[in-house]
Every structure is written in C-alpha cells, then in structure tokens.
Motif scaffolding. Sequence first.
Motif, PDB file in Angstrom:
ATOM      1  N   GLY A 191       1.428  -0.932  -0.151  1.00 19.98           N
ATOM      2  CA  GLY A 191      -0.247  -0.039   0.227  1.00 19.98           C
ATOM      3  C   GLY A 191       0.932   1.549  -0.009  1.00 19.98           C
ATOM      4  N   THR A 192       0.119   2.308  -0.083  1.00 22.50           N
ATOM      5  CA  THR A 192       1.175   3.911   0.048  1.00 22.50           C
ATOM      6  C   THR A 192       0.860   4.075   1.543  1.00 22.50           C
ATOM      7  OG1 THR A 192      -0.017   4.089  -2.101  1.00 22.50           O
ATOM      8  CG2 THR A 192       1.036   6.245  -0.458  1.00 22.50           C
ATOM      9  N   PHE A 193       0.030   4.439   2.281  1.00 23.08           N
ATOM     10  CA  PHE A 193       0.641   4.011   3.396  1.00 23.08           C
ATOM     11  C   PHE A 193       0.803   5.453   4.197  1.00 23.08           C
ATOM     12  CE2 PHE A 193       1.161  -0.590   3.216  1.00 23.08           C
ATOM     13  CZ  PHE A 193       0.014  -0.942   3.608  1.00 23.08           C
ATOM     14  N   ASP A 194      -0.185   6.341   3.299  1.00 27.78           N
ATOM     15  CA  ASP A 194       0.818   8.015   3.842  1.00 27.78           C
ATOM     16  C   ASP A 194       0.047   8.861   4.265  1.00 27.78           C
ATOM     17  OD1 ASP A 194       2.060  10.147   2.668  1.00 27.78           O
ATOM     18  OD2 ASP A 194       1.191  10.334   1.100  1.00 27.78           O
ATOM     19  N   PRO A 195      -0.447   8.806   5.553  1.00 26.68           N
ATOM     20  CA  PRO A 195       0.076   7.868   6.000  1.00 26.68           C
ATOM     21  C   PRO A 195      -0.849   6.195   6.687  1.00 26.68           C
ATOM     22  CG  PRO A 195      -0.989   9.258   8.178  1.00 26.68           C
ATOM     23  CD  PRO A 195      -1.985   9.456   6.543  1.00 26.68           C
ATOM     24  N   VAL A 196      -0.416   5.211   7.874  1.00 24.50           N
ATOM     25  CA  VAL A 196      -0.604   4.299   7.961  1.00 24.50           C
ATOM     26  C   VAL A 196      -1.672   4.993   9.145  1.00 24.50           C
ATOM     27  CG1 VAL A 196       0.841   4.042  10.053  1.00 24.50           C
ATOM     28  CG2 VAL A 196      -0.797   1.819   8.705  1.00 24.50           C
ATOM     29  N   THR A 197      -3.388   3.961   8.496  1.00 24.81           N
ATOM     30  CA  THR A 197      -4.557   4.872   9.744  1.00 24.81           C
ATOM     31  C   THR A 197      -4.883   3.460  10.575  1.00 24.81           C
ATOM     32  OG1 THR A 197      -5.930   4.119   8.061  1.00 24.81           O
ATOM     33  CG2 THR A 197      -5.326   5.783   7.535  1.00 24.81           C
ATOM     34  N   ASN A 198      -5.760   4.372  11.778  1.00 25.93           N
ATOM     35  CA  ASN A 198      -6.252   2.785  12.288  1.00 25.93           C
ATOM     36  C   ASN A 198      -6.155   1.199  12.237  1.00 25.93           C
ATOM     37  OD1 ASN A 198      -5.020   3.567  15.018  1.00 25.93           O
ATOM     38  ND2 ASN A 198      -6.631   4.632  15.265  1.00 25.93           N
ATOM     39  N   GLY A 199      -7.345   2.027  10.173  1.00 22.77           N
ATOM     40  CA  GLY A 199      -8.009   1.193   9.863  1.00 22.77           C
ATOM     41  C   GLY A 199      -6.978   0.179   8.866  1.00 22.77           C
ATOM     42  N   HIS A 200      -5.798   0.158   8.343  1.00 23.79           N
ATOM     43  CA  HIS A 200      -4.412  -0.227   8.454  1.00 23.79           C
ATOM     44  C   HIS A 200      -3.777  -1.115   8.838  1.00 23.79           C
ATOM     45  CE1 HIS A 200      -3.780   3.712   5.451  1.00 23.79           C
ATOM     46  NE2 HIS A 200      -3.558   2.283   4.451  1.00 23.79           N
ATOM     47  N   ILE A 201      -3.924  -0.668  10.102  1.00 21.80           N
ATOM     48  CA  ILE A 201      -3.489  -1.553  11.694  1.00 21.80           C
ATOM     49  C   ILE A 201      -4.830  -2.257  11.649  1.00 21.80           C
ATOM     50  CG2 ILE A 201      -3.233  -1.618  14.231  1.00 21.80           C
ATOM     51  CD1 ILE A 201      -0.972   0.231  12.404  1.00 21.80           C
ATOM     52  N   ASP A 202      -5.915  -2.703  11.603  1.00 23.95           N
ATOM     53  CA  ASP A 202      -7.098  -3.298  11.485  1.00 23.95           C
ATOM     54  C   ASP A 202      -6.614  -4.661  10.344  1.00 23.95           C
ATOM     55  OD1 ASP A 202      -9.608  -4.002  10.890  1.00 23.95           O
ATOM     56  OD2 ASP A 202     -10.287  -3.320  12.230  1.00 23.95           O
ATOM     57  N   ILE A 203      -6.299  -4.265   9.721  1.00 25.37           N
ATOM     58  CA  ILE A 203      -5.855  -5.231   8.072  1.00 25.37           C
ATOM     59  C   ILE A 203      -5.473  -6.237   9.211  1.00 25.37           C
ATOM     60  CG2 ILE A 203      -6.115  -5.501   6.017  1.00 25.37           C
ATOM     61  CD1 ILE A 203      -8.531  -5.000   6.984  1.00 25.37           C
ATOM     62  N   ILE A 204      -4.255  -5.451   8.961  1.00 29.17           N
ATOM     63  CA  ILE A 204      -2.975  -5.991   9.580  1.00 29.17           C
ATOM     64  C   ILE A 204      -2.924  -7.000  10.800  1.00 29.17           C
ATOM     65  CG2 ILE A 204      -0.342  -5.546  10.815  1.00 29.17           C
ATOM     66  CD1 ILE A 204      -0.693  -3.389   8.560  1.00 29.17           C
ATOM     67  N   LYS A 205      -3.894  -6.956  11.698  1.00 29.76           N
ATOM     68  CA  LYS A 205      -3.437  -7.865  12.764  1.00 29.76           C
ATOM     69  C   LYS A 205      -5.004  -9.013  12.273  1.00 29.76           C
ATOM     70  CE  LYS A 205      -2.785  -4.303  16.588  1.00 29.76           C
ATOM     71  NZ  LYS A 205      -3.607  -3.872  17.336  1.00 29.76           N
ATOM     72  N   ARG A 206      -5.850  -8.884  11.402  1.00 29.97           N
ATOM     73  CA  ARG A 206      -6.482 -10.076  11.049  1.00 29.97           C
ATOM     74  C   ARG A 206      -5.376 -10.550  10.386  1.00 29.97           C
ATOM     75  NH1 ARG A 206     -12.072  -8.257  11.869  1.00 29.97           N
ATOM     76  NH2 ARG A 206     -12.031  -6.201  12.135  1.00 29.97           N
ATOM     77  N   ALA A 207      -5.217 -10.194   9.539  1.00 31.07           N
ATOM     78  CA  ALA A 207      -3.986 -11.058   8.612  1.00 31.07           C
ATOM     79  C   ALA A 207      -2.554 -11.125   9.564  1.00 31.07           C
ATOM     80  CB  ALA A 207      -3.219 -10.147   7.571  1.00 31.07           C
ATOM     81  N   MET A 208      -2.534 -10.765  10.761  1.00 29.84           N
ATOM     82  CA  MET A 208      -1.381 -11.784  11.508  1.00 29.84           C
ATOM     83  C   MET A 208      -2.559 -12.838  12.293  1.00 29.84           C
ATOM     84  SD  MET A 208       0.871  -9.309  13.349  1.00 29.84           S
ATOM     85  CE  MET A 208      -0.607  -7.966  13.852  1.00 29.84           C
ATOM     86  N   GLU A 209      -3.861 -13.038  12.065  1.00 29.54           N
ATOM     87  CA  GLU A 209      -4.499 -13.965  13.236  1.00 29.54           C
ATOM     88  C   GLU A 209      -4.174 -15.467  11.955  1.00 29.54           C
ATOM     89  OE1 GLU A 209      -7.664 -13.033  14.606  1.00 29.54           O
ATOM     90  OE2 GLU A 209      -6.782 -11.169  16.117  1.00 29.54           O
ATOM     91  N   LEU A 210      -4.834 -14.708  10.418  1.00 27.87           N
ATOM     92  CA  LEU A 210      -4.337 -15.609   9.756  1.00 27.87           C
ATOM     93  C   LEU A 210      -3.391 -16.564   9.000  1.00 27.87           C
ATOM     94  CD1 LEU A 210      -7.896 -13.914   8.001  1.00 27.87           C
ATOM     95  CD2 LEU A 210      -7.859 -15.925   9.039  1.00 27.87           C
ATOM     96  N   PHE A 211      -1.882 -15.541   9.433  1.00 29.16           N
ATOM     97  CA  PHE A 211      -1.030 -16.629   8.754  1.00 29.16           C
ATOM     98  C   PHE A 211       0.077 -16.473   9.610  1.00 29.16           C
ATOM     99  CE2 PHE A 211      -4.107 -14.889   5.115  1.00 29.16           C
ATOM    100  CZ  PHE A 211      -4.263 -15.566   4.239  1.00 29.16           C
ATOM    101  N   ASP A 212       0.807 -17.137   9.026  1.00 30.64           N
ATOM    102  CA  ASP A 212       1.897 -16.614  10.305  1.00 30.64           C
ATOM    103  C   ASP A 212       2.697 -15.928  10.006  1.00 30.64           C
ATOM    104  OD1 ASP A 212       1.588 -20.097  11.076  1.00 30.64           O
ATOM    105  OD2 ASP A 212       2.693 -19.851   8.705  1.00 30.64           O
ATOM    106  N   GLY A 213       2.699 -15.541   9.040  1.00 32.96           N
ATOM    107  CA  GLY A 213       4.113 -13.846   9.274  1.00 32.96           C
ATOM    108  C   GLY A 213       3.155 -12.753   7.703  1.00 32.96           C
ATOM    109  N   VAL A 214       3.652 -11.757   8.000  1.00 37.88           N
ATOM    110  CA  VAL A 214       2.849 -10.429   7.786  1.00 37.88           C
ATOM    111  C   VAL A 214       3.846  -9.908   6.353  1.00 37.88           C
ATOM    112  CG1 VAL A 214       1.380  -8.960   6.986  1.00 37.88           C
ATOM    113  CG2 VAL A 214       0.413 -10.781   8.583  1.00 37.88           C
ATOM    114  N   VAL A 215       3.791  -9.015   5.893  1.00 34.63           N
ATOM    115  CA  VAL A 215       5.121  -8.145   5.809  1.00 34.63           C
ATOM    116  C   VAL A 215       3.710  -7.779   4.680  1.00 34.63           C
ATOM    117  CG1 VAL A 215       7.359  -7.762   3.452  1.00 34.63           C
ATOM    118  CG2 VAL A 215       6.820 -10.702   4.645  1.00 34.63           C
ATOM    119  N   VAL A 216       4.485  -5.906   5.765  1.00 31.21           N
ATOM    120  CA  VAL A 216       3.350  -4.791   5.325  1.00 31.21           C
ATOM    121  C   VAL A 216       5.182  -4.293   4.343  1.00 31.21           C
ATOM    122  CG1 VAL A 216       2.722  -2.431   5.311  1.00 31.21           C
ATOM    123  CG2 VAL A 216       2.570  -4.385   7.421  1.00 31.21           C
TER     124      VAL A 216
END
Length: 159
Positions: free
Chosen positions: A8-33
């Motif tokens: 993503g562009t993340f200009d800047p990162v928001t709580n919406g992005h953080i919410d998605i990252i945390k959900r992805a971390m629960e589903l997968f072993d690793g997340v590369v943002v």
Amino acid sequence: MRKVLYPGTFDPVTNGHIDIIKRAMELFDGVVVTVAINPSKTPLFTVEERVQMIRDSLTGFNNITVDSFDGLVVEHAHQVGAIGIIRGLRAVSDFEYEFQMALMNRKLAGDLTTVFLMPHEKYTYLNSSIIRNLAELKSDVSEFVPQVVLQKLKEKFSQ
Ligand code: ADP
C-alpha cells in the motif's frame, strides 16, 4: 510458513490499515507490510517515514516485517516468499479497482492469491487522504491514527 504481503501507499498508516494487518496476522504465520514507491504520487511522508511509522505502530508483534519496494507487487511477493497478497475492502467503491488489480496480479503470477479483508465498520470511511486533509486543517484525528502518526502529522503541519 504461510506468509502474505500487504502492499500500500500508507501515507500515513491509519487505524484502518492496522485493523487489516492484525486480522492478517491472525490468519497467517507472517505478514510483510510493504510501502509501495509510486512515482505518479507525491506523498506527504517519505518512504522511510512511512516505513518507520508502521514499525512504531506495531511494536511487540514478532510475525510482522515492514519494508518498501519499487516495482511490481507480484515480484516483491515472490522475493519475500509470500503465498498471497492482502488488500483491504471498505466499501463497494473499492471493489472495481481492487478486482481489476487482483485479476491482473493473478494473470502475472498465478501462484499468488489475493485475499480481501474487511476492517471494523468504524474504519470503513477512513482513508489516508482524508486524514492528511483534516490534519492540515488542524482537526483532531487522534481516534483514526496511531499515536506515533498523530505526532508526525503535527510536526509536518507545524513546519
Ligand atoms: P493504495 O495506494 O495501494 O490503495 P493505501 O495505503 O490507500 O494504498 O491502501 C492500502 C490498502 O489498504 C488498500 O487495499 C486499501 O483498500 C486498504 N485500506 C485503506 N484504508 C483502509 C481502511 N480504513 N480500512 C481498511 N482497509 C483500508
């Protein structure tokens, strides 16, 4: 290890992005943002600032890494050993563009699956450009962005 890439562009990162990252971390072993370097956009924050804000917003998690890339998302996904690509879907308005991108990425790299995640409803109307505009007008955005981003926005617009 089932790893996914969240570009993503993340200009800047928001709580919406953080919410998605945390959900992805629960589903997968690793997340590369990964912060995409897009020459056609003129971002408010440098790539280094955007990477650092994401890192500082997610301290204490060990299955996440943050980097940046310049080029094709699918190539970067292969480079980091990801099995798929995460994107966030907020509303129907996101759908057409995201659908097109997902199909094109599948055409380019059939081994990668795009996974769409929905944030909590309270973040569905949130995007980075609204945050930049509000912060420039000195509006309080503290409920929409991590503390570290709030600080950086204040610094940027007090200059
Ligand atoms: P891009 O330029 O790649 O769209 P963004 O940083 O705007 O970069 O968004 C990155 C990804 O995060 C996209 O999939 C976008 O739909 C998603 N996203 C952006 N804001 C939110 C939000 N508030 N909630 C959930 N997903 C979001």
